[in-house]
Design a protein around this motif. Structure first.
Motif, mmCIF file in Angstrom:
data_model
loop_
_atom_site.group_PDB
_atom_site.id
_atom_site.type_symbol
_atom_site.label_atom_id
_atom_site.label_comp_id
_atom_site.label_asym_id
_atom_site.label_seq_id
_atom_site.Cartn_x
_atom_site.Cartn_y
_atom_site.Cartn_z
ATOM 1 N N ARG A 40 0.867 -1.123 0.162
ATOM 2 C CA ARG A 40 -0.013 0.124 -0.116
ATOM 3 C C ARG A 40 0.891 1.211 0.038
ATOM 4 N NH1 ARG A 40 -4.361 0.424 4.585
ATOM 5 N NH2 ARG A 40 -2.981 1.713 5.666
ATOM 6 N N GLN A 41 1.987 1.501 0.723
ATOM 7 C CA GLN A 41 3.019 2.338 0.626
ATOM 8 C C GLN A 41 3.457 2.694 -0.728
ATOM 9 O OE1 GLN A 41 5.689 1.241 3.821
ATOM 10 N NE2 GLN A 41 4.530 2.514 5.255
ATOM 11 N N TRP A 42 3.825 1.695 -1.479
ATOM 12 C CA TRP A 42 4.460 1.808 -2.846
ATOM 13 C C TRP A 42 3.218 2.458 -3.559
ATOM 14 C CZ3 TRP A 42 9.212 1.881 -3.696
ATOM 15 C CH2 TRP A 42 10.150 1.169 -3.315
ATOM 16 N N THR A 43 2.234 1.948 -3.437
ATOM 17 C CA THR A 43 1.009 2.285 -4.200
ATOM 18 C C THR A 43 0.721 3.939 -3.904
ATOM 19 O OG1 THR A 43 -0.227 0.206 -4.384
ATOM 20 C CG2 THR A 43 -1.468 2.061 -4.692
ATOM 21 N N ARG A 44 0.960 4.329 -2.800
ATOM 22 C CA ARG A 44 0.670 5.771 -2.376
ATOM 23 C C ARG A 44 1.739 6.496 -2.854
ATOM 24 N NH1 ARG A 44 -1.237 5.410 3.983
ATOM 25 N NH2 ARG A 44 -3.347 4.804 3.591
ATOM 26 N N LEU A 45 2.909 6.076 -2.991
ATOM 27 C CA LEU A 45 4.148 6.700 -3.509
ATOM 28 C C LEU A 45 3.628 7.182 -5.166
ATOM 29 C CD1 LEU A 45 6.943 7.969 -3.741
ATOM 30 C CD2 LEU A 45 7.642 5.534 -4.119
ATOM 31 N N ILE A 46 3.201 5.995 -5.807
ATOM 32 C CA ILE A 46 3.141 6.110 -7.263
ATOM 33 C C ILE A 46 1.740 7.234 -7.233
ATOM 34 C CG2 ILE A 46 2.245 4.936 -9.387
ATOM 35 C CD1 ILE A 46 4.970 4.329 -8.631
ATOM 36 N N LYS A 47 0.815 7.221 -6.313
ATOM 37 C CA LYS A 47 -0.437 8.034 -6.480
ATOM 38 C C LYS A 47 -0.107 9.452 -6.324
ATOM 39 C CE LYS A 47 -4.891 9.063 -3.986
ATOM 40 N NZ LYS A 47 -4.677 9.967 -3.421
ATOM 41 N N GLN A 48 0.899 9.673 -5.149
ATOM 42 C CA GLN A 48 1.504 10.922 -5.176
ATOM 43 C C GLN A 48 2.008 11.530 -6.213
ATOM 44 O OE1 GLN A 48 3.928 10.539 -1.786
ATOM 45 N NE2 GLN A 48 2.382 10.902 -0.226
ATOM 46 N N ILE A 49 2.803 10.608 -7.196
ATOM 47 C CA ILE A 49 3.339 11.254 -8.188
ATOM 48 C C ILE A 49 2.311 11.362 -9.381
ATOM 49 C CG2 ILE A 49 4.857 10.483 -10.086
ATOM 50 C CD1 ILE A 49 6.579 9.024 -8.189
ATOM 51 N N ILE A 78 8.790 10.046 -11.702
ATOM 52 C CA ILE A 78 8.613 8.665 -11.611
ATOM 53 C C ILE A 78 10.116 8.192 -11.938
ATOM 54 C CG2 ILE A 78 7.741 8.125 -13.852
ATOM 55 C CD1 ILE A 78 6.989 6.247 -10.729
ATOM 56 N N ILE A 79 10.527 8.717 -13.016
ATOM 57 C CA ILE A 79 11.903 8.471 -13.466
ATOM 58 C C ILE A 79 13.007 8.635 -12.485
ATOM 59 C CG2 ILE A 79 13.765 8.818 -15.274
ATOM 60 C CD1 ILE A 79 11.564 9.209 -17.245
ATOM 61 N N ASP A 80 12.896 9.919 -11.747
ATOM 62 C CA ASP A 80 13.869 10.282 -10.392
ATOM 63 C C ASP A 80 13.674 9.130 -9.525
ATOM 64 O OD1 ASP A 80 14.794 12.280 -11.988
ATOM 65 O OD2 ASP A 80 13.524 13.948 -10.953
ATOM 66 N N GLN A 81 12.328 8.653 -9.053
ATOM 67 C CA GLN A 81 12.140 7.682 -7.801
ATOM 68 C C GLN A 81 13.000 6.354 -8.522
ATOM 69 O OE1 GLN A 81 10.804 7.514 -5.114
ATOM 70 N NE2 GLN A 81 10.439 9.824 -5.156
ATOM 71 N N PHE A 82 12.967 6.101 -9.582
ATOM 72 C CA PHE A 82 13.373 4.791 -10.075
ATOM 73 C C PHE A 82 14.835 4.824 -10.052
ATOM 74 C CE2 PHE A 82 9.102 3.313 -10.817
ATOM 75 C CZ PHE A 82 9.230 1.904 -10.871
ATOM 76 N N GLU A 83 15.422 6.084 -10.457
ATOM 77 C CA GLU A 83 16.649 6.346 -10.573
ATOM 78 C C GLU A 83 17.425 6.424 -9.308
ATOM 79 O OE1 GLU A 83 17.735 9.621 -13.354
ATOM 80 O OE2 GLU A 83 17.373 8.202 -15.092
ATOM 81 N N GLN A 84 16.865 6.783 -8.396
ATOM 82 C CA GLN A 84 17.282 6.772 -6.881
ATOM 83 C C GLN A 84 17.273 5.316 -6.136
ATOM 84 O OE1 GLN A 84 14.865 9.304 -4.419
ATOM 85 N NE2 GLN A 84 15.405 11.069 -5.669
ATOM 86 N N TYR A 85 16.465 4.695 -6.830
ATOM 87 C CA TYR A 85 16.496 3.185 -6.183
ATOM 88 C C TYR A 85 17.147 2.079 -7.038
ATOM 89 C CZ TYR A 85 14.873 -0.171 -2.828
ATOM 90 O OH TYR A 85 14.483 -1.214 -1.906
ATOM 91 N N PHE A 86 17.127 2.209 -8.205
ATOM 92 C CA PHE A 86 17.802 1.352 -9.175
ATOM 93 C C PHE A 86 18.939 1.810 -9.918
ATOM 94 C CE2 PHE A 86 13.547 -0.283 -8.804
ATOM 95 C CZ PHE A 86 13.440 -1.644 -8.012
ATOM 96 N N SER A 87 19.679 1.197 -10.478
ATOM 97 C CA SER A 87 20.867 1.541 -11.194
ATOM 98 C C SER A 87 20.213 2.293 -12.610
ATOM 99 C CB SER A 87 21.961 0.352 -11.561
ATOM 100 O OG SER A 87 21.406 -0.193 -12.486
#
Length: 183
Positions: free
Chosen positions: A114-123, A136-145
């Motif tokens: 649910r937290q992951w879903t809320r993060l995407i919802k905020q975006i 969304i790209i920034d979020q993924f780049e912070q977490y993945f290579s």
């Protein structure tokens, strides 16, 4: 016009009328996982058993459902009745699924999902499509290579935040130059 180096981002087509026409050339990210592994994961999700994305790894699943996509990151529950409508999956990172050992672990995993879903919802609540894509790209780049994020087709981000795939392509190509031009 796309250059040859950008063609790999144009690996998907979508029809707003027929959700079954979503086509991805590579339904599994290239971290050594095979395409059949993605099909095995989809079979697991449809088995109605509950699994948890391993929280000790930088990995996750993008779940394609009808007209949108959802991201289940580390610690999130997948499968069960929650994902019976999943049509396709995209594995991100070196995916590892574990089985929850107790009811409490299962509940915790659902809360994390649910937290992951809320993060995407905020975006997605960001009013301008270009800003949604950038976030969304920034979020993924912070977490993945960055190499993993670069391999992800435009349609993935488009379905996550509710924009057209070509908007994602434009933001990827022009990035900060686009932000400056729109201000």
């Amino acid at each position: 016009m796309d250059s040859e180096s950008h063609r790999r981002y144009q690996a998907a087509m979508v029809s707003s009328y027929y959700p079954n026409t979503i086509l991805l050339d590579h339904p599994v990210m290239t971290d050594g996982a095979k395409e059949s592994y993605g099909a095995d994961i989809l079979t697991l999700l449809h088995s109605e058993k509950i699994f948890v994305v391993n929280s000790r790894r930088r990995n996750g699943l993008i779940l394609f459902k009808g007209y949108h996509a959802e991201f289940a990151g580390p610690g999130a529950a997948v499968g069960g009745n929650y994902d019976h409508d999943c049509e396709m999956v995209l594995l991100v990172g070196n995916l590892s699924l574990v089985t929850p050992e107790s009811y409490e672990e299962c509940q915790k995993a659902y809360l994390i999902r649910r937290q992951w879903t809320r993060l995407i919802k905020q975006i997605t609540e960001t009013p301008r499509p270009q800003q949604r894509v950038r976030k969304i790209i920034d979020q993924f780049e912070q977490y993945f290579s960055p190499s993993i994020v670069a391999e992800m087709p435009d349609i993935v981000f488009a379905l996550l935040v509710g924009v057209l795939p070509r908007t994602v392509g434009i933001v990827r190509r022009f990035g900060n130059e686009l932000d400056e031009a729109l201000m």
